[in-house]
Design a protein around this motif. Structure first.
Motif, PDB file in Angstrom:
ATOM      1  N   TYR A 211       0.837  -1.212   0.000  1.00 17.07           N
ATOM      2  CA  TYR A 211       0.000   0.000   0.000  1.00 17.07           C
ATOM      3  C   TYR A 211       0.860   1.245   0.000  1.00 17.07           C
ATOM      4  O   TYR A 211       0.522   2.247  -0.632  1.00 17.07           O
ATOM      5  N   GLY A 212       2.002   1.179   0.708  1.00 14.43           N
ATOM      6  CA  GLY A 212       2.894   2.335   0.735  1.00 14.43           C
ATOM      7  C   GLY A 212       3.452   2.664  -0.638  1.00 14.43           C
ATOM      8  O   GLY A 212       3.646   3.820  -0.980  1.00 14.43           O
ATOM      9  N   HIS A 213       3.695   1.621  -1.450  1.00 11.65           N
ATOM     10  CA  HIS A 213       4.211   1.865  -2.796  1.00 11.65           C
ATOM     11  C   HIS A 213       3.124   2.314  -3.753  1.00 11.65           C
ATOM     12  O   HIS A 213       3.307   3.248  -4.520  1.00 11.65           O
ATOM     13  N   TYR A 214       1.991   1.591  -3.732  1.00 10.89           N
ATOM     14  CA  TYR A 214       1.024   1.752  -4.820  1.00 10.89           C
ATOM     15  C   TYR A 214      -0.306   2.356  -4.408  1.00 10.89           C
ATOM     16  O   TYR A 214      -1.008   2.896  -5.242  1.00 10.89           O
TER      17      TYR A 214
END
Lengths: 311, 90, 472
Positions: free
Chosen positions: C176-179
């Motif tokens: 979630y942090g990336h995308y």
């Protein structure tokens, strides 16, 4: 360097020191107390990061109730013999190297995360907030957008209670009731109940909600029970079971009601889709039932009832 | 170093400390506390990621709240098992 | 989607009602499994005729809401869950009082079914976390039904399960942090558009799921839990509980892994699958306890699943998806039958060791027949479901000579499974230990234990339809 920087730096270091101390403390009672302090510092960190609901929840559930559970488990341990401890199979040095490398890899990966998220659900959520039946985003997500998660979560809580009843840990040694504590708990009870329902009511517009309110109720009931001012709550009593199942039942009934109201022939049904005019009322009803269910379930988890485990 | 980066590093360190506690123990109760520390690390990651936006990402906050309740439920169950195990051993 | 929703909600409703009206709990839950079986069949029919559908729970847009996806695969898995639950519930209804099974079994098994159904339908990473926790806690509670002897095994299972869930959640948080997406199909789109190095996230998720699915080398908790649990619970554990995380592993790796990562992942699964086959089979051969042997057989059979997954990732051939889920279906039925029959025999003949089964072909021939028939599918004898699955695993390997080393591994795995099955069957044909004159074990539970074994052999008749559904 601004005051903010020093505050965060100190808080972060304090969190790590407390965590280390919890792991290394020689006496379990000390470890538990340090963990409770850790939980409160964590609540502070979350308040610092702008998560007010979570700070409330962590202080009540994460630090408070978990601490009570840990102490309750400690109290149930027979003090007669020091129980045989099985040290971890891995040598301390190997475990240390493993964990340091894991932490480093994780830290490095976390460092790579973009400071500006590529995409987030926040704009969509804020956009839909008006038609969700509540003004507070966290409540809207929990009880409308991702209501199914909340229903499952109430089931997890119920399941934990069912499992705990199966195990039937022995009743802790009878306490000598402290008169001052008994006086305090009688005076605290109406205050706690009032605050709990206030937090519940406020959850519609500001940080708060069913979980925090339920935890506060549980705190009140646990204190009463520990002081011997509340009779034993038995799972066999129909009203106890009804209250514990109230949250799940409210969800299911609300879901079935909206399914029926949203019914259109030749179209797939909508599950957990609250009709717009009813959304506010349904959310409040579900939260109320959930508060009672969570409060009673958490109480029974902390101060369980006696039941014989069949061999 | 920004606020977000600082707390992410703290979370990574907490995860490592929690893992160490879980592996070493030695008491079961300590292992459960270590599991809670690991949980705290994961939740701290999620809350810090939520703090990247202004205002903070309420969706992630809701997820962490769910996670908190799940963690408490699991801890309660595990502690009941521990208490029973220890009373059987003694 | 209506039928699938009803099939998922009915066990939930049954569990709640079973907790309110505890005296009728057994009948309530048994009826709900039968009705959910009918609903799951209707859902499959709906998918086959009208095509796949998705549903956003709550009606909100993608990403904000949790998405449920009903395609042929999830409909088949939903059907499998309902079928196994109705078989186990029928068996338990016929003998639960005689076996001393606690009445708490009924609401717990209904909750287990609800958790599994919800897992197979969902494609949301965080919703999977919550269903995974529900599944794990229900499984531990079910294991504890045996009483004090199950405490150690249940404790170990619970602690490991919780650590695995946290690894999974950390991986999800990283993704979630990336995308910024939790919805798996949307996340796949985001990854293909702007790929970022999310290896650690995927490894964390994999580690957590492999432990929950008892995939070698993270399978340590399984044999002890099976040995301690009551027979119907062992059946549910081996047949269903470990398949949920396996399904998630397939969904995540097939959609969320980039090209280089897929290669590494495929090698991991091929190697661990081979080790599972060999180590699991070897341990099954060496243990003197019946249920531990069947448990290690599960570890070994899951190796086939791992091999199918690894091959699918490496060669991108949909035939391996077919092989994977055919294994899942065939193994679920065969293992249910084995555990129910072995449990019934242990109950009547009184003993945990394999030596108890000496002469069982004379004292309890029906149950022994069930073990032999189910064992045939586990070995992979034609034309059982196990054979069809293995055939679809082996056939494409002829064309890919660089993976030749898998053939001797699979052969060794098959020989090991034949060895431990024959070990039990041959023992049954020895001269029986003397039994009391009024030894008359009930026949109904034995018939009900035989039923899944017959079904898995009939799977070959449905293999055409199954292959077309799974291959699409």
């Amino acid at each position: 360097m601004s005051g903010d920087f020093w505050f965060d730096a100190l808080l972060g270091v304090l969190l790590l020191v407390l965590a280390l101390a919890t792991i290394q403390a020689r006496q379990l009672a000390a470890a538990v107390m340090l963990y409770v302090v850790f939980g409160l510092m964590l609540a502070l960190a979350w308040a610092r990061l702008g998560a007010a609901d979570l700070a409330l929840a962590e202080a009540a559930i994460g630090a408070g109730l978990t601490g009570a559970l840990l102490f309750s488990a400690l109290a149930r341990q027979p003090k007669s013999i020091t129980p045989p401890v099985r040290a971890g199979k891995m040598a301390p040095l190997a475990a240390l190297m493993l964990c340091i490398s894991m932490g480093t890899v994780l830290g490095w990966t976390l460092w790579q995360l973009p400071l500006q998220p590529a995409h987030s659900q926040l704009p969509a959520a804020l956009e839909q907030l008006g038609s969700s039946g509540t003004e507070h985003l966290v409540t809207a997500v929990l009880l409308n957008f991702r209501a199914w998660d909340t229903l499952l979560e109430l089931l997890v809580l119920l399941l934990a209670l069912l499992g705990t009843r199966l195990v039937a840990a022995p009743e802790p040694a009878a306490l000598q009731h402290w008169p001052l504590a008994r006086q305090w708990s009688i005076r605290l009870l109406p205050l706690l109940v009032l605050v709990a329902f206030f937090v519940l009511w406020r959850g519609a517009t500001a940080p708060g909600g069913a979980f925090q309110a339920g935890a506060l109720l549980a705190a009140a009931l646990v204190v009463l029970r520990l002081n011997g001012q509340l009779p034993m709550l038995s799972f066999g009593a129909w009203w106890v079971r009804a209250l514990i199942l109230a949250g799940v039942l409210a969800f299911l009934l609300a879901g079935l009601l909206s399914l029926w109201l949203n019914w259109q022939p030749e179209q797939a049904v909508q599950w957990l889709s609250w009709p717009l005019p009813l959304a506010k009322g349904l959310i409040l009803l579900i939260e109320l039932c959930a508060t009672l269910a969570i409060g009673l379930t958490l109480t029974l988890l902390v101060v369980g009832e006696r039941k014989e485990l069949t061999a | 170093m920004s606020l977000v980066h600082w707390y992410l590093l703290i979370a990574a360190a907490l995860w490592g400390i929690g893992c160490y506690g879980l592996i070493r123990g030695p008491e079961l109760l300590r292992r459960i506390i270590a599991l809670n520390l690991m949980g705290a690390a994961v939740f701290l990651v999620m809350v810090t990621l939520a703090a990247r936006t202004e205002p903070a990402d309420g969706v992630l906050h809701a997820l962490v709240l769910t996670g908190l309740v799940v963690a408490v439920s699991a801890t309660a169950f595990a502690l009941a098992l521990v208490a029973r195990t220890l009373s059987e051993q003694a | 989607m209506n039928f699938a929703l009803a099939a998922a909600l009915l066990p939930l409703l049954a569990a709640v009602l079973a907790l309110c009206w505890r005296r009728q709990a057994a009948w309530l839950v048994w009826l709900s499994t039968l009705f959910s079986l009918l609903l799951a069949l209707a859902a499959l029919w709906q998918v086959v005729t009208a095509g796949p559908t998705t549903m956003q729970l709550g009606g909100w847009q993608t990403g904000l809401a949790i998405r449920w996806q009903l395609n042929e695969l999830s409909a088949l898995l939903l059907l499998m869950t309902a079928l196994i639950h109705s078989l186990v519930a029928s068996y338990s209804l016929s003998q639960w009082r005689a076996a001393g099974l606690s009445a708490d079994f009924w609401p717990l098994s209904a909750l287990l079914q609800a958790a599994l159904s919800s897992l197979f339908l969902s494609v949301d990473l965080f919703n999977w976390y919550v269903t995974l926790e529900l599944l794990g806690l229900a499984a531990v509670a079910l294991v504890l039904l045996s009483g004090k002897k199950a405490l150690q095994a249940a404790m170990r299972y619970l602690l490991l399960s919780l650590a695995a869930s946290l690894c999974y959640l950390l991986g999800v948080a990283l993704l979630y942090g990336h995308y910024g997406w939790l919805d798996v199909p949307q996340l796949a789109v985001a990854i293909s558009e702007h790929p970022v190095d999310h290896r650690l996230a995927l490894w964390l998720i994999t580690a957590g799921l492999m432990l929950k699915a008892a995939l070698w080398p993270l399978h340590i908790w399984l044999p002890a839990a099976h040995a301690a649990a009551p027979a119907p619970v062992s059946a549910l554990l081996s047949a269903l509980v470990v398949k949920g995380p396996l399904f998630m592993l397939y969904m995540i790796w097939s959609q969320l892994a980039g090209p280089e990562l897929v290669v590494t992942g495929s090698w991991l699964f091929l190697l661990t699958g081979s080790m599972a086959l060999l180590a699991g089979g070897w341990s099954a051969l060496r243990t003197p306890y019946a249920k531990v042997m069947v448990a290690y057989s599960t570890v070994a059979q899951l190796g086939y699943g791992l091999l199918a997954l690894g091959l699918m990732l490496q060669l991108s051939d949909p035939v391996f998806t077919q092989a994977l889920f055919l294994f899942v279906l065939a193994h679920a039925l065969a293992k249910t039958s084995t555990f129910l029959a072995v449990g019934e025999m242990q109950l009547r003949l009184g003993g945990k060791r394999l030596s108890t089964f000496r002469g069982a072909s004379q004292t309890m021939p029906l149950a022994m027949f069930a073990v032999a028939v189910a064992g045939g599918s586990l070995i992979g004898l034609p034309p059982s479901g196990g054979f069809v699955a293995k055939w679809h695993l082996l056939l494409p390997l002829w064309q890919h000579s660089q993976l030749w080393w898998l053939l001797p591994v699979i052969l060794a795995g098959t020989l090991l499974s034949a060895a431990y099955i024959f070990r039990l069957v041959v023992l049954a044909f020895n001269r029986a230990k003397p039994v009391s004159p009024d030894f008359a074990p009930a026949l109904l539970p034995q018939w009900l234990a035989l039923l899944p074994a017959l079904l898995v052999w009939m799977l070959a008749f449905a293999s055409g339809a199954l292959l077309s559904w799974l291959g699409g």
